[in-house]
Design an enzyme around this catalytic site. Structure first.
Site, PDB file in Angstrom:
ATOM      1  N   ASN A  48       0.857  -1.189   0.000  1.00 36.45           N
ATOM      2  CA  ASN A  48       0.000   0.000   0.000  1.00 36.45           C
ATOM      3  C   ASN A  48       0.897   1.244   0.000  1.00 36.45           C
ATOM      4  OD1 ASN A  48      -1.379   2.294   1.080  1.00 36.45           O
ATOM      5  ND2 ASN A  48      -3.057   0.956   1.662  1.00 36.45           N
ATOM      6  N   HIS A 103       1.100   6.327   1.768  1.00 34.38           N
ATOM      7  CA  HIS A 103       1.810   7.309   2.585  1.00 34.38           C
ATOM      8  C   HIS A 103       3.056   7.891   1.920  1.00 34.38           C
ATOM      9  CE1 HIS A 103      -1.283   7.086   5.385  1.00 34.38           C
ATOM     10  NE2 HIS A 103      -1.116   5.792   5.606  1.00 34.38           N
ATOM     11  N   HIS A 113      -5.352   3.594  -1.673  1.00 26.58           N
ATOM     12  CA  HIS A 113      -6.662   3.985  -1.145  1.00 26.58           C
ATOM     13  C   HIS A 113      -6.906   5.413  -1.593  1.00 26.58           C
ATOM     14  CE1 HIS A 113      -9.378   4.450   2.717  1.00 26.58           C
ATOM     15  NE2 HIS A 113      -9.989   4.816   1.601  1.00 26.58           N
ATOM     16  N   ARG A 138      -9.067   8.267  -0.980  1.00 23.71           N
ATOM     17  CA  ARG A 138     -10.110   8.714  -0.053  1.00 23.71           C
ATOM     18  C   ARG A 138     -10.972   9.760  -0.737  1.00 23.71           C
ATOM     19  NH1 ARG A 138      -8.629   6.867   5.271  1.00 23.71           N
ATOM     20  NH2 ARG A 138     -10.445   7.991   5.999  1.00 23.71           N
ATOM     21  N   ARG A 198      -6.916  13.137   0.017  1.00 18.09           N
ATOM     22  CA  ARG A 198      -5.854  13.748   0.833  1.00 18.09           C
ATOM     23  C   ARG A 198      -4.467  13.217   0.510  1.00 18.09           C
ATOM     24  NH1 ARG A 198      -6.770  10.682   6.599  1.00 18.09           N
ATOM     25  NH2 ARG A 198      -8.876  11.451   6.458  1.00 18.09           N
ATOM     26  N   GLU A 216      -8.531   0.703  -3.003  1.00 21.84           N
ATOM     27  CA  GLU A 216      -9.386   0.747  -1.804  1.00 21.84           C
ATOM     28  C   GLU A 216     -10.237   2.001  -1.905  1.00 21.84           C
ATOM     29  OE1 GLU A 216      -7.069   0.933   1.731  1.00 21.84           O
ATOM     30  OE2 GLU A 216      -6.213  -1.033   1.415  1.00 21.84           O
ATOM     31  N   THR A 261      -8.247   3.923   8.207  1.00 18.95           N
ATOM     32  CA  THR A 261      -9.470   3.129   8.297  1.00 18.95           C
ATOM     33  C   THR A 261      -9.569   2.520   9.695  1.00 18.95           C
ATOM     34  OG1 THR A 261      -8.931   2.553   6.028  1.00 18.95           O
ATOM     35  CG2 THR A 261     -10.810   1.421   7.004  1.00 18.95           C
ATOM     36  N   GLU A 279     -11.105  -9.014   2.732  1.00 24.16           N
ATOM     37  CA  GLU A 279      -9.860  -8.689   3.433  1.00 24.16           C
ATOM     38  C   GLU A 279     -10.221  -8.578   4.909  1.00 24.16           C
ATOM     39  OE1 GLU A 279      -7.447  -5.346   2.046  1.00 24.16           O
ATOM     40  OE2 GLU A 279      -6.722  -5.057   4.099  1.00 24.16           O
ATOM     41  N   HIS A 327      -3.940  -4.413   7.629  1.00 26.55           N
ATOM     42  CA  HIS A 327      -4.080  -3.228   8.484  1.00 26.55           C
ATOM     43  C   HIS A 327      -3.224  -3.364   9.743  1.00 26.55           C
ATOM     44  CE1 HIS A 327      -5.460   0.504  10.108  1.00 26.55           C
ATOM     45  NE2 HIS A 327      -6.004   0.746   8.939  1.00 26.55           N
TER      46      HIS A 327
HETATM   47  N1  PXP Z   1      -6.127  -2.652   4.302  1.00 27.19           N
HETATM   48  C1  PXP Z   1      -7.014  -1.633   4.337  1.00 27.19           C
HETATM   49  C2  PXP Z   1      -8.430  -1.903   3.991  1.00 27.19           C
HETATM   50  C3  PXP Z   1      -6.608  -0.318   4.659  1.00 27.19           C
HETATM   51  O1  PXP Z   1      -7.509   0.674   4.685  1.00 27.19           O
HETATM   52  C4  PXP Z   1      -5.247  -0.097   4.932  1.00 27.19           C
HETATM   53  C5  PXP Z   1      -4.776   1.292   5.229  1.00 27.19           C
HETATM   54  O2  PXP Z   1      -5.013   2.109   4.113  1.00 27.19           O
HETATM   55  C6  PXP Z   1      -4.360  -1.183   4.883  1.00 27.19           C
HETATM   56  C7  PXP Z   1      -4.834  -2.457   4.593  1.00 27.19           C
HETATM   57  C8  PXP Z   1      -2.901  -1.038   5.147  1.00 27.19           C
HETATM   58  O3  PXP Z   1      -2.729  -0.726   6.504  1.00 27.19           O
HETATM   59  P1  PXP Z   1      -1.305  -0.268   7.029  1.00 27.19           P
HETATM   60  O4  PXP Z   1      -0.959   1.020   6.330  1.00 27.19           O
HETATM   61  O5  PXP Z   1      -1.517  -0.095   8.499  1.00 27.19           O
HETATM   62  O6  PXP Z   1      -0.328  -1.355   6.691  1.00 27.19           O
END
Ligand code: PXP
Length: 236
Positions: A6, A9, A42, A44, A48, A69, A100, A150, A190
């Protein structure tokens, strides 16, 4: 077990300066080269971090699988149908949250969720539902025809080792087993990091993990020495 990285960030870092770097698409390509089986972003509703242009460039350039996402809104459905990711993962979204904070309540919205799924799936996009490790929610997913979930590992990941964490892990294990018996492909994610990921990797029903923040944080640490050395060289 597959890893989908992911990259949100890296876009957060870019937006901290409203700058052009780091370029999320380049990050995605480097993650693929390092062995990632897929890229997750993701977008949003407030845009952002990840924006439409990021999704378009990533869609055109990566060779693995793109998971988008998103919240189950009309606005995001339009984006998904235009970008055509391989998979859409539906997540709940609260505007003020930092990340999330839980799975979707499928029980409360069976009918609209079933209709929403169909509209995306008819464009040959797989739909996954981000769901708490709660058997009733997973049963509701199965009942409306969801074929991919998931499991939210954040509750487990936020706890320190001990009884409460063991219980949260056992909830994830049971959820994965149950999803699998319903014929649903099970992924998870997550809050997973370099310490808490091992017991999750040991769950045989889970086919893929979506991991973001810990990889982004670690890449800053393992990259700092080289980044400073390169600037020191320039200053000589
Ligand atoms: N899965 C989902 C559905 C999420 O919303 C996120 C965060 O965007 C992640 C996984 C990844 O989480 P993390 O950044 O804490 O590894």
């Amino acid at each position: 077990m597959r890893l989908s990285v992911n990259i949100d960030h890296f876009a957060t870092l870019r937006e901290a300066r409203r700058a052009a770097e780091p370029e999320p698409a380049l990050v995605a390509l480097l993650a693929e080269q390092a062995g990632a089986s897929g890229i997750t972003a993701h977008m949003r509703s407030d845009r952002r971090h990840i924006k439409e242009r990021d999704l378009r460039i990533i869609r055109e350039t990566i060779k693995t699988k793109l998971t988008l996402e998103m919240a189950a809104t009309e606005d995001m459905k339009k984006v998904a149908l235009e970008i055509k990711p391989d998979t859409v993962c539906l997540v709940p979204e609260r505007p003020e949250e930092l990340t999330t904070t839980g799975g979707l309540d499928v029980i409360a919205q069976r009918k609209p969720m079933a209709a929403y799924l169909k509209e995306i799936e008819k464009e040959k996009i797989r739909v996954s539902i981000f769901v708490d490790p709660n058997l009733k929610q997973i049963e509701a997913c199965g009942a409306i025809g969801v074929r991919l979930i998931e499991i939210h590992t954040g509750i487990y990941a936020d706890l320190k080792p001990g009884k409460a964490q063991d219980k949260a892990l056992s909830d994830v294990v049971k959820a994965a087993e149950f999803g699998h018996t319903l014929g649903i492909e099970v992924t998870a994610g997550h809050g997973l990091d370099y310490h808490n990921v091992r017991p999750i990797v040991a769950i045989p029903q889970i086919t893929e993990l979506s991991i973001g923040f810990s990889i982004v944080a670690r890449s800053a640490l393992v990259g700092i020495s080289q980044a400073v050395r390169e600037m020191v060289e320039l200053l000589k």
